[in-house]
Scaffold this active site. Structure first.
Site, PDB file in Angstrom:
ATOM      1  N   SER A  38     -23.775  44.545  64.921  1.00  0.00           N
ATOM      2  CA  SER A  38     -22.959  44.008  64.066  1.00  0.00           C
ATOM      3  C   SER A  38     -21.443  44.425  64.389  1.00  0.00           C
ATOM      4  CB  SER A  38     -23.291  44.810  62.817  1.00  0.00           C
ATOM      5  OG  SER A  38     -22.511  46.214  62.789  1.00  0.00           O
ATOM      6  N   LYS A  77     -18.745  50.238  61.018  1.00  0.00           N
ATOM      7  CA  LYS A  77     -18.007  48.988  60.529  1.00  0.00           C
ATOM      8  C   LYS A  77     -16.473  49.271  60.667  1.00  0.00           C
ATOM      9  CE  LYS A  77     -21.925  47.438  58.925  1.00  0.00           C
ATOM     10  NZ  LYS A  77     -22.740  46.349  59.859  1.00  0.00           N
TER      11      LYS A  77
END
Length: 175
Positions: A38, A77
């Site tokens: 990610s 993230k």
């Protein structure tokens, strides 16, 4: 009693160093291993990082957060939206308060792909919450799916990569 004094005199510095390292680990630094794609190409699967537990959350910080959907799981993230921001995405461009967001940290390949960010309607981020996204938008479970996350879910800000050795060093928010 003399043997204890002698032991402390001979090993006191070493013991103090060990106690100091344990305290730093518990209260200041968090180790983390990247699991999944990610954050490609900023961070890769298997990268090992240190994060700081005491920090202020700023836009573009790379953070470790508790999964909003899976107990005991953590994600890594990038903070995109701050409390009070209105965020949206259209035609692969993210808008913050109606201004296009310059995402220089995304790889050239990601920027040219033009299928990276799903379109979503304007959303005002509530106070005490943040909007987070992975850099590899096609392979990231993030706020575009689970919404803004509470500040209490953010555990650390990534500062340093120690593995692999060829990428050893600080992790800049614009990398």
């Amino acid at each position: 009693m003399n043997s204890i004094k002698r032991f402390l005199k001979e090993n006191g510095l070493f013991l103090l160093l060990i106690v100091g390292m344990v305290l730093l680990r518990l209260f200041v630094f968090t180790p983390f291993e990247v699991d999944g794609p990610s954050m490609n190409y900023t961070l890769a699967h298997g990268d090992r990082l240190f994060g700081a537990n005491m920090f202020n959350v700023d836009r573009f910080d790379i953070v470790i957060l508790d999964s909003p959907t899976e107990e005991g799981k953590q994600y890594i993230k990038r903070v995109i939206g701050l409390p009070g921001d209105t965020i949206s995405s259209e035609d692969d461009v993210i808008y913050i308060n109606d201004e296009p967001l310059s995402e220089t940290y995304l790889s050239e390949e990601t920027r040219q792909n033009n299928t990276n960010t799903v379109d979503f309607a304007p959303l005002t981020i509530p106070e005490g919450e943040y909007f987070v996204m992975g850099d590899n938008r096609n392979h990231s479970f993030d706020s575009t799916e689970f919404g803004p996350i509470p500040e209490e879910s953010i555990n650390a800000e990534i500062l340093f990569r120690f593995w692999p050795l060829n990428t050893f060093g600080t992790v800049d928010e614009t990398d």
